[in-house]
Design a protein around this motif. Structure first.
Motif, PDB file in Angstrom:
ATOM      1  N   ALA A 186      31.739  38.280  45.231  1.00 17.64           N
ATOM      2  CA  ALA A 186      32.442  38.296  46.511  1.00 17.64           C
ATOM      3  C   ALA A 186      32.158  39.554  47.329  1.00 17.64           C
ATOM      4  N   GLU A 187      31.291  40.421  46.829  1.00 14.75           N
ATOM      5  CA  GLU A 187      30.944  41.666  47.519  1.00 14.75           C
ATOM      6  C   GLU A 187      32.182  42.517  47.797  1.00 14.75           C
ATOM      7  N   ALA A 188      33.115  42.501  46.854  1.00 13.17           N
ATOM      8  CA  ALA A 188      34.334  43.309  46.960  1.00 13.17           C
ATOM      9  C   ALA A 188      34.182  44.574  46.124  1.00 13.17           C
ATOM     10  N   GLU A 189      34.968  45.587  46.442  1.00 14.99           N
ATOM     11  CA  GLU A 189      35.072  46.779  45.610  1.00 14.99           C
ATOM     12  C   GLU A 189      36.347  46.671  44.789  1.00 14.99           C
ATOM     13  N   TRP A 190      36.301  47.136  43.554  1.00 12.67           N
ATOM     14  CA  TRP A 190      37.493  47.059  42.720  1.00 12.67           C
ATOM     15  C   TRP A 190      37.583  48.267  41.789  1.00 12.67           C
ATOM     16  N   GLN A 191      38.792  48.491  41.321  1.00 11.35           N
ATOM     17  CA  GLN A 191      39.051  49.623  40.425  1.00 11.35           C
ATOM     18  C   GLN A 191      40.186  49.239  39.494  1.00 11.35           C
ATOM     19  N   TRP A 192      39.944  49.342  38.186  1.00 11.28           N
ATOM     20  CA  TRP A 192      41.027  49.158  37.219  1.00 11.28           C
ATOM     21  C   TRP A 192      41.851  50.433  37.168  1.00 11.28           C
ATOM     22  N   ARG A 193      43.162  50.267  37.204  1.00 10.00           N
ATOM     23  CA  ARG A 193      44.054  51.402  37.325  1.00 10.00           C
ATOM     24  C   ARG A 193      45.025  51.439  36.143  1.00 10.00           C
ATOM     25  N   PRO A 194      45.762  52.540  35.967  1.00 17.25           N
ATOM     26  CA  PRO A 194      46.693  52.621  34.832  1.00 17.25           C
ATOM     27  C   PRO A 194      47.651  51.438  34.775  1.00 17.25           C
ATOM     28  N   GLY A 195      48.015  51.043  33.546  1.00 18.19           N
ATOM     29  CA  GLY A 195      48.931  49.927  33.359  1.00 18.19           C
ATOM     30  C   GLY A 195      48.264  48.571  33.521  1.00 18.19           C
ATOM     31  N   ASN A 196      46.926  48.524  33.362  1.00 22.40           N
ATOM     32  CA  ASN A 196      46.186  47.268  33.468  1.00 22.40           C
ATOM     33  C   ASN A 196      46.272  46.677  34.877  1.00 22.40           C
ATOM     34  N   ALA A 197      46.431  47.538  35.866  1.00 22.07           N
ATOM     35  CA  ALA A 197      46.499  47.095  37.256  1.00 22.07           C
ATOM     36  C   ALA A 197      45.098  47.079  37.860  1.00 22.07           C
ATOM     37  N   LEU A 198      44.967  46.377  38.964  1.00 25.55           N
ATOM     38  CA  LEU A 198      43.670  46.211  39.611  1.00 25.55           C
ATOM     39  C   LEU A 198      43.813  46.406  41.110  1.00 25.55           C
ATOM     40  N   ARG A 199      42.963  47.246  41.675  1.00 25.38           N
ATOM     41  CA  ARG A 199      42.898  47.391  43.131  1.00 25.38           C
ATOM     42  C   ARG A 199      41.616  46.736  43.623  1.00 25.38           C
ATOM     43  N   VAL A 200      41.747  45.925  44.681  1.00 22.44           N
ATOM     44  CA  VAL A 200      40.604  45.227  45.280  1.00 22.44           C
ATOM     45  C   VAL A 200      40.554  45.589  46.759  1.00 22.44           C
ATOM     46  N   VAL A 201      39.375  45.982  47.239  1.00 20.16           N
ATOM     47  CA  VAL A 201      39.186  46.335  48.644  1.00 20.16           C
ATOM     48  C   VAL A 201      38.026  45.499  49.197  1.00 20.16           C
ATOM     49  N   GLN A 202      38.263  44.882  50.350  1.00 21.81           N
ATOM     50  CA  GLN A 202      37.239  44.035  50.963  1.00 21.81           C
ATOM     51  C   GLN A 202      37.182  44.277  52.467  1.00 21.81           C
ATOM     52  N   ASN A 203      35.997  44.434  53.006  1.00 20.02           N
ATOM     53  CA  ASN A 203      35.791  44.448  54.454  1.00 20.02           C
ATOM     54  C   ASN A 203      35.331  43.061  54.891  1.00 20.02           C
ATOM     55  N   ARG A 204      36.005  42.514  55.888  1.00 18.03           N
ATOM     56  CA  ARG A 204      35.707  41.156  56.344  1.00 18.03           C
ATOM     57  C   ARG A 204      35.708  41.123  57.879  1.00 18.03           C
ATOM     58  N   PRO A 205      35.041  40.142  58.469  1.00 18.44           N
ATOM     59  CA  PRO A 205      35.058  40.012  59.932  1.00 18.44           C
ATOM     60  C   PRO A 205      36.412  39.532  60.431  1.00 18.44           C
TER      61      PRO A 205
END
Length: 311
Positions: A186-205
């Motif tokens: 999906a061409e997204a950026e992601w980062q696993w964070r403490p507590g098994n959490a997930l951050r997802v960042v996406q730029n879209r039109p």
């Protein structure tokens, strides 16, 4: 502009079609109709009076949604009730759900959405639909220009306990590797964070063009992801924590803050231009997900509307 202001979904019934008022009659009508061409031309179709039930819905869906897809990466609360069939968004009945195109924040989105009314509401509960080109045209030039560079969506998904949805619910899997494969595609950026959490960042039109008609349409969910639109509790939460720590947030693609008055205008003008589809038990609504955005009016009593989507 005048033609779009007069737009409304095309209603199809057994009398106008010359078929029986049951699911078999509807199937006969669908099999002799070029549904794809008709949907592109009319943008939304309402099938009413065919007595479709949850038991007969499957065969109708097979005709209308040939490539039924799962609601993977969806951010609204739903319950899966069948093979890629879900309840419509489960927000409390007293709230309006503003206009949006399904999964417009994602890398890939469904081309079609099908809604089915299993139980009509006591009062209210219409599904408003809006011509997405008219929605774009209704916005002030200042707003359209500000969004020309696109938007950035940020999701903070917990791993089992926390605010909002978990990543397991969002991606319909417990396997982190499967999630990573999806996000890479999906061409997204992601980062696993403490507590098994997930951050997802996406730029879209902020806008896209329909592949057949070439129409440019408003196609983003900036207003729904903006803290100013998330209600009193979320607004209070946003005052004590950074916006990008909320379960979901949005900015311009360069990271700049979107003014609250912009998203208020976007929300209000979409709703003002919308046409309500009132539900009766057994009705179906098929929409082109690029050409038409949808929402929900408040309701009382029981309301059971199911939704499925296809590429």
């Amino acid at each position: 502009m005048t033609d779009r202001l007069a737009w409304k979904p095309l209603e199809i019934g057994p009398e106008s079609s010359g078929v029986a008022g049951d699911a078999e009659g509807l199937l006969a009508e669908l099999r002799r109709t070029d549904v794809a061409a008709l949907l592109t031309e009319r943008k939304a179709l309402v099938f009413r009076g065919f007595g479709v039930t949850e038991e007969t819905l499957g065969t109708v869906m097979d005709e209308l949604l040939p490539n039924r897809a799962a609601y993977v990466h969806g951010n609204s609360p739903r319950t899966k009730v069948g093979r890629n069939v879900y309840t419509s968004t489960e927000y409390p009945a007293e709230f309006v759900i503003s206009m949006h195109n399904e999964l417009s924040y994602a890398h890939a989105w469904p081309e079609r959405l099908l809604f089915f009314c299993a139980v009509q509401p006591g009062t209210g509960g219409a599904t408003p639909v809006v011509d997405a080109a008219l929605w774009l045209e209704s916005l002030d030039a200042e707003v359209r220009e500000a969004f020309a560079g696109g938007v950035r969506y940020t999701q903070n998904l917990h791993g089992g306990r926390g605010l909002g949805k978990s990543w397991q619910e969002t991606f319909e899997t417990d396997d982190p590797a499967e999630v990573e494969r999806f996000l890479a595609g999906a061409e997204a950026e992601w980062q696993w964070r403490p507590g098994n959490a997930l951050r997802v960042v996406q730029n879209r039109p902020a806008t896209v063009r329909h592949p057949v008609t070439g129409a440019e349409v408003w196609f983003n969910q900036a207003d729904q992801w903006h803290p100013a639109m998330l209600g009193a509790d979320a607004a209070a939460l946003a005052r004590v924590m950074p916006a990008d720590e909320l379960p979901q947030s949005v900015s311009f693609a360069d990271g700049g803050a979107i003014p609250p008055e912009y998203v208020t205008q976007i929300r209000d003008r979409g709703l003002e231009a919308a046409v309500d589809v009132d539900w009766r038990t057994g009705d179906l609504l098929l929409i082109d997900n690029l050409l038409v955005a949808h929402g929900r009016r408040p309701f009382t009593g029981d309301r059971r509307v199911l939704v499925a989507m296809s590429s």
